[in-house]
Design an enzyme around this catalytic site. Sequence first.
Site, PDB file in Angstrom:
ATOM      1  N   GLN A 114      -4.099  -0.400 -69.180  1.00 22.16           N
ATOM      2  CA  GLN A 114      -2.693  -0.792 -69.285  1.00 22.16           C
ATOM      3  C   GLN A 114      -1.961  -0.545 -67.972  1.00 22.16           C
ATOM      4  OE1 GLN A 114      -0.385   1.159 -72.349  1.00 22.16           O
ATOM      5  NE2 GLN A 114       1.545   0.396 -71.518  1.00 22.16           N
ATOM      6  N   CYS A 120       1.690  -1.019 -74.779  1.00 25.70           N
ATOM      7  CA  CYS A 120       0.540  -0.426 -75.471  1.00 25.70           C
ATOM      8  C   CYS A 120       0.254  -1.137 -76.790  1.00 25.70           C
ATOM      9  CB  CYS A 120       0.739   1.073 -75.686  1.00 25.70           C
ATOM     10  SG  CYS A 120       2.119   1.514 -76.731  1.00 25.70           S
ATOM     11  N   HIS A 194       3.032   5.596 -79.735  1.00 25.66           N
ATOM     12  CA  HIS A 194       1.937   4.986 -78.982  1.00 25.66           C
ATOM     13  C   HIS A 194       0.925   4.351 -79.933  1.00 25.66           C
ATOM     14  CE1 HIS A 194      -0.669   4.329 -75.609  1.00 25.66           C
ATOM     15  NE2 HIS A 194      -1.635   5.071 -76.114  1.00 25.66           N
ATOM     16  N   ASP A 210      -7.880   2.568 -75.934  1.00 28.41           N
ATOM     17  CA  ASP A 210      -6.540   2.976 -75.522  1.00 28.41           C
ATOM     18  C   ASP A 210      -6.426   2.715 -74.022  1.00 28.41           C
ATOM     19  OD1 ASP A 210      -4.208   4.297 -74.777  1.00 28.41           O
ATOM     20  OD2 ASP A 210      -4.621   6.099 -75.942  1.00 28.41           O
TER      21      ASP A 210
END
Length: 265
Positions: A114, A120, A194, A210
Site C-alpha cells: 500500500q 487499505c 484498518h 495486508d
Amino acid sequence: MASTEQERADPHSPSVSPSNTKRFVPLVTAYAENNPDVMSSLVHKLGLSSKLGFQDVFSIDDPDLLAFVPRPAYALLLIFPVSDTYEKFRVTEDQGREEYNGSGSGEEVVWYKQTIGNACGLIGLLHGVSNGKAKSFIEPDSALSRLLSEAIPLTPVGRANLLYESQALESAHQSAAAQGDTSAPSANDKVDLHYVCFVKSENNHLWEMDGRRKGPLYRGALDAEEDVLSDKALDLGVRSFLKREEEAGGGDLRFSLIVLAESLD
C-alpha cells in the site's frame, strides 16, 4: 518507510511515503462501517462477475448465523481498530523478516504493497479478488483483468506504482466511497480502523494479506474442502487476533467481517 509512530497515528498511512502522497476518501468510517454493498459495487465496477459479492458475517461462533452465509467463502475481510497490542504484535512479527520481493506467475499469492493513503480497504478488496478461486470470476477484458495481468509480472514496488497511477482504481474507489449508510469522511481524515484480508490459495494455504506489512503472511494449511470461514481458518486468523486483544485487556474490540462469496441476488 513510515515510522511506527506515524502508522499508529494513522493506520491508513502507506507503507511507502513519496512526497505529496495520494490519499483516497476512506471506505471505512469511525463507526466501523464495513458495508458489503459498497464493497461489492466497487469490485463489480472494476470487473468482478456479479455472481460473486460481499456478504456480512454476523457471528463466527453461532452456527445458525453462519448458515446464512453462502459457501464457499473465497476471501474474508476483517476491519478492526489499530490498538497498541496489535501494533506491538505487528512490529515484533515483522522484525527480522525480509521485504517480500516475489513476482511472476509462479507466486502462490499476489500481494500488493500500500502506497496510497486511506486505501487499505481497496487493497484488501484487491487481495480478495486477485487470489484463489475468486480470480476465475474476473470478467475478461475488464479493468480488473487488465490490472491483474499487468501486476503479476511486477515486483511489489512495481505493483504499488501500477495501483498508484491507475485511473480506473481511483474512479471506482471514489464512486464507492460516496455510497454507504453514513456520510463519507474527507481524504485527509485520520481513521483508526484498518483492513486485513484472509485468502485461501489454490494450494490450500491460508494467507493473511495486508499492504502495510512486509509481505503476505502464511497462516497455515487447510483441507481442500475448508474455506476461509471454516473453523480451522478462523482459528488461524480472526480468532487468533481477537484472543490476542482480549488477553491484552484491550477495551476496544470493535470489528466487523465480510466475506466474498456467491451473490444472494
